[in-house]
Design a protein around this motif. Structure first.
Motif, PDB file in Angstrom:
ATOM      1  N   THR A 119     -14.562  42.300 -18.369  1.00 24.70           N
ATOM      2  CA  THR A 119     -14.892  42.266 -19.811  1.00 24.70           C
ATOM      3  C   THR A 119     -15.311  43.658 -20.303  1.00 24.70           C
ATOM      4  O   THR A 119     -15.839  44.464 -19.525  1.00 24.70           O
ATOM      5  CB  THR A 119     -16.025  41.250 -20.093  1.00 24.70           C
TER       6      THR A 119
ATOM      7  N   GLN B 184     -15.898  34.813 -26.601  1.00 23.78           N
ATOM      8  CA  GLN B 184     -16.025  36.274 -26.455  1.00 23.78           C
ATOM      9  C   GLN B 184     -17.159  36.752 -27.355  1.00 23.78           C
ATOM     10  O   GLN B 184     -17.170  36.489 -28.550  1.00 23.78           O
ATOM     11  CB  GLN B 184     -14.714  36.964 -26.839  1.00 23.78           C
TER      12      GLN B 184
ATOM     13  N   TYR C  88     -23.320  39.432 -22.529  1.00 22.38           N
ATOM     14  CA  TYR C  88     -23.482  38.277 -21.644  1.00 22.38           C
ATOM     15  C   TYR C  88     -24.711  38.495 -20.760  1.00 22.38           C
ATOM     16  O   TYR C  88     -24.882  39.573 -20.177  1.00 22.38           O
ATOM     17  CB  TYR C  88     -22.249  38.102 -20.745  1.00 22.38           C
TER      18      TYR C  88
ATOM     19  N   VAL D 255     -22.967  43.531 -19.983  1.00 22.66           N
ATOM     20  CA  VAL D 255     -23.354  42.492 -19.016  1.00 22.66           C
ATOM     21  C   VAL D 255     -24.726  42.846 -18.460  1.00 22.66           C
ATOM     22  O   VAL D 255     -24.910  43.922 -17.886  1.00 22.66           O
ATOM     23  CB  VAL D 255     -22.322  42.379 -17.864  1.00 22.66           C
TER      24      VAL D 255
ATOM     25  N   ALA E 241     -20.784  28.356 -14.805  1.00 23.74           N
ATOM     26  CA  ALA E 241     -19.558  28.943 -14.255  1.00 23.74           C
ATOM     27  C   ALA E 241     -19.685  29.077 -12.750  1.00 23.74           C
ATOM     28  O   ALA E 241     -20.779  29.280 -12.218  1.00 23.74           O
ATOM     29  CB  ALA E 241     -19.284  30.302 -14.891  1.00 23.74           C
TER      30      ALA E 241
ATOM     31  N   ILE F  23     -14.171  32.891 -17.560  1.00 26.73           N
ATOM     32  CA  ILE F  23     -14.331  33.846 -18.666  1.00 26.73           C
ATOM     33  C   ILE F  23     -13.366  33.517 -19.808  1.00 26.73           C
ATOM     34  O   ILE F  23     -13.701  33.665 -20.980  1.00 26.73           O
ATOM     35  CB  ILE F  23     -14.161  35.303 -18.156  1.00 26.73           C
TER      36      ILE F  23
ATOM     37  N   LEU G  21     -14.105  32.790 -11.475  1.00 34.13           N
ATOM     38  CA  LEU G  21     -14.626  33.654 -12.543  1.00 34.13           C
ATOM     39  C   LEU G  21     -13.594  33.965 -13.625  1.00 34.13           C
ATOM     40  O   LEU G  21     -13.875  33.850 -14.815  1.00 34.13           O
ATOM     41  CB  LEU G  21     -15.148  34.954 -11.917  1.00 34.13           C
ATOM     42  N   THR G  22     -12.373  34.353 -13.237  1.00 36.77           N
ATOM     43  CA  THR G  22     -11.351  34.730 -14.229  1.00 36.77           C
ATOM     44  C   THR G  22     -11.060  33.566 -15.168  1.00 36.77           C
ATOM     45  O   THR G  22     -11.004  33.734 -16.396  1.00 36.77           O
ATOM     46  CB  THR G  22     -10.056  35.163 -13.507  1.00 36.77           C
TER      47      THR G  22
ATOM     48  N   PHE H 105     -18.091  40.493 -12.861  1.00 35.98           N
ATOM     49  CA  PHE H 105     -18.020  40.036 -14.252  1.00 35.98           C
ATOM     50  C   PHE H 105     -17.734  41.214 -15.174  1.00 35.98           C
ATOM     51  O   PHE H 105     -16.876  41.145 -16.058  1.00 35.98           O
ATOM     52  CB  PHE H 105     -19.348  39.354 -14.637  1.00 35.98           C
TER      53      PHE H 105
ATOM     54  N   ILE I 274     -24.904  32.847 -19.094  1.00 36.27           N
ATOM     55  CA  ILE I 274     -24.006  32.153 -18.168  1.00 36.27           C
ATOM     56  C   ILE I 274     -24.750  31.923 -16.866  1.00 36.27           C
ATOM     57  O   ILE I 274     -25.330  32.850 -16.297  1.00 36.27           O
ATOM     58  CB  ILE I 274     -22.718  32.971 -17.924  1.00 36.27           C
TER      59      ILE I 274
END
Length: 529
Positions: free
Chosen positions: A454, A429, A433, A458, A415, A424, A420-421, A450, A396
């Motif tokens: 999730t 999914q 990431y 990350v 993005a 995502i 952000l919300t 981030f 991303i």
């Protein structure tokens, strides 16, 4: 956590009294450009850690954040406080509160500079010629030189036939050798109006003997007249001799003196750098190439023409002190922009008596940044391997939309951090990431936010997109996989080569109305030499 609010009167009084204030519109650039107060500088929530220390060097400067009810102003206040800023408030009621209190709102970007340019033309009746008149001069092979005062990349995209790239602050220095015959007519152009007005008036103020005219309405006017623009041109100004430099230096110094520009020494600089109660910006106004070859410590590279056009982008603290330096070229490229900043009511100084030996730093300017969060990072080759072999890994990219379109990691998603919300929810999914960006540090600041949204792993690409390019890995171009709308860039009606004529005309009509809006706003203190 809730923050103190400040109202319209507080901000207005600071501006009227010429006191320091950082009035920050923390929305993305596109909503900012739709309507905002005159001196609300755009500092998007997405980039606060990247930009705050450079743009607001003084930690206790009064900061007032602004949005249009999205909740960004409070979030920005929280982030700024976490970065150590101690005097942060939120504008009561945001944009709507400003309007309800009788405040004027403006459209577009760089509005202080654009409205100042219109004021200059209205007071000085800056001479101009229509697109048809300029085309006739060129077609008739008259003794005419067309100089394009925008950034080189803008000129290279589209230009007036025969035009030469001479970015604004270079004009007074370079023109005498581009047009040594005083009978040669000079045409100054930009994309719209502001930079050609300022460029034309710079040459007139400096006493250049040639007849000088702005191309009325720039490349927009040319296009609306049904005339063809050139594309991909690379004609540039040349170096000039010592005698030309000395004469240009005298002319520019005379203009700066008439505008009330103050002078500074290296001893002043040392004192101002450590001064806690005053914001001072230090800008080197030469070309980026000259800056990289050697510059003064603590000075940022901001070519002078762009500084006059985009002042609030690098100096959002209204009421601050601004110091300009041009260690070569007889200070022409500091004195001319300084003369304009003085008329735009900045407290502006030019640094004198700088020796080559003082230019002890080399390379690009580096933004001062807060400490990066502790994160898991991964190198570009490993990321490339994961993306090719593991369908459960997605990259991303949090760069600007323009950077993303120019080239991104194949298959990666674009993005916006401020969205952000929502982003995502649109991205598939997966188990892992990889976050990347230009500049690289941006994705490091995004990563903790981030991760909070999730359960997946990350990680951050070490060195960001620059590391991917350095590893000579493939890039994909174009606007594929957009998880956020491209709100970070307002599409200017004078950019690119495929713009709707109605949008161009609407832009010109808006510019013509700026002087009246300035009068209604009443906080600017602008004056014209």
């Amino acid at each position: 956590m809730s923050y103190q609010t400040k109202n319209y009167s507080f901000v207005r009084n600071k501006l009227l009294n010429k006191e320091e204030i950082a009035f920050l519109d923390v929305r993305e650039e596109d909503p900012h450009a739709r309507e905002h107060p005159l001196f609300a500088a755009n500092l998007p929530l997405s980039r606060i850690e990247i930009d705050a220390y450079a743009k607001m060097p003084r930690k206790d400067v009064p900061i007032v954040t602004l949005d249009d009810g999205e909740g960004y102003a409070e979030l920005a206040a929280q982030r700024l406080s976490a970065l150590g800023f101690s005097n942060v408030s939120v504008l009561d009621g945001g944009v709507q509160g400003w309007k309800a209190a009788g405040g004027e709102v403006f459209k577009d970007v760089n509005v202080p500079s654009k409205s100042f340019g219109e004021l200059v033309e209205s007071k000085r009746h800056t001479p101009s010629l229509s697109a048809q008149e300029v085309k006739q001069l060129i077609d008739n092979k008259e003794d005419v030189v067309v100089v394009d005062v925008r950034r080189f990349d803008e000129y290279n995209t589209m230009s007036i036939p025969t035009g030469i790239s001479v970015p604004g602050a270079e004009l007074v220095l370079r023109l005498p050798e581009l047009a040594p015959n005083p009978k040669t007519k000079i045409i100054v152009n930009c994309a719209g109006r502001t930079r050609s007005i300022i460029g034309t008036q710079s040459l007139i103020n400096a006493g250049i003997p040639n007849e000088v005219n702005a191309l009325r309405n720039g490349t927009i006017g040319w296009t609306l007249a049904g005339q063809e623009l050139d594309k991909g041109q690379s004609r540039k100004f040349k170096e000039v001799g010592e005698e030309t430099t000395a004469q240009a230096a005298q002319r520019a110094r005379s203009v700066a003196d008439r505008a009330g520009v103050k002078r500074a020494t290296l001893a002043d600089i040392a004192q101002w750098k450590s001064q806690a109660e005053r914001t001072t910006y230090f800008f080197d106004t030469r070309t980026p190439e000259e800056y990289e070859a050697g510059h003064l410590p603590g000075f940022r590279s901001v070519p002078g023409g762009q500084l006059v056009q985009e002042t609030e982008m690098v100096a959002p603290v209204r009421g601050a002190r601004v110091v300009l330096v041009d260690p070569s070229g007889g200070s022409v490229r500091a004195n001319m922009p300084a003369s304009w900043l003085a008329q735009m009511a900045w407290d502006v100084y030019v640094l004198d008596h700088v020796q080559t030996a003082d230019l002890s730093e080399k390379g690009l300017w580096k933004a001062p940044l807060p400490t990066l969060p502790q994160l898991e990072t991964v190198d570009a080759v490993t990321v490339s391997h994961w993306l090719k072999t593991d369908s459960n890994t997605i990259a991303i990219d949090f760069s600007t939309h323009a950077n993303y379109v120019k080239g991104h990691i194949p298959g990666s998603w674009y993005a916006l951090r401020s969205q952000l919300t929502e982003a995502i929810a649109k991205i598939p999914q997966v188990d892992r990431y990889v976050l990347t960006s230009t500049p690289a540090e941006l994705s490091a600041f995004v990563a903790p936010e981030f991760q909070a949204l999730t359960q997946a792993e990350v990680v951050v690409l070490e060195g960001g997109n620059a590391a991917w390019v350095a590893a000579e890995l493939d890039l994909e171009k174009g606007p594929s996989h957009l998880a956020s709308p491209p709100l970070d860039r307002y599409k200017r009606p004078y950019e690119g080569t495929s713009v709707d004529p109605a949008a161009m005309q609407a832009y010109l009509d808006w510019e013509f109305g700026l002087v009246e809006q300035l009068g209604k706003d009443g906080t600017h203190h602008f004056w014209v030499l």
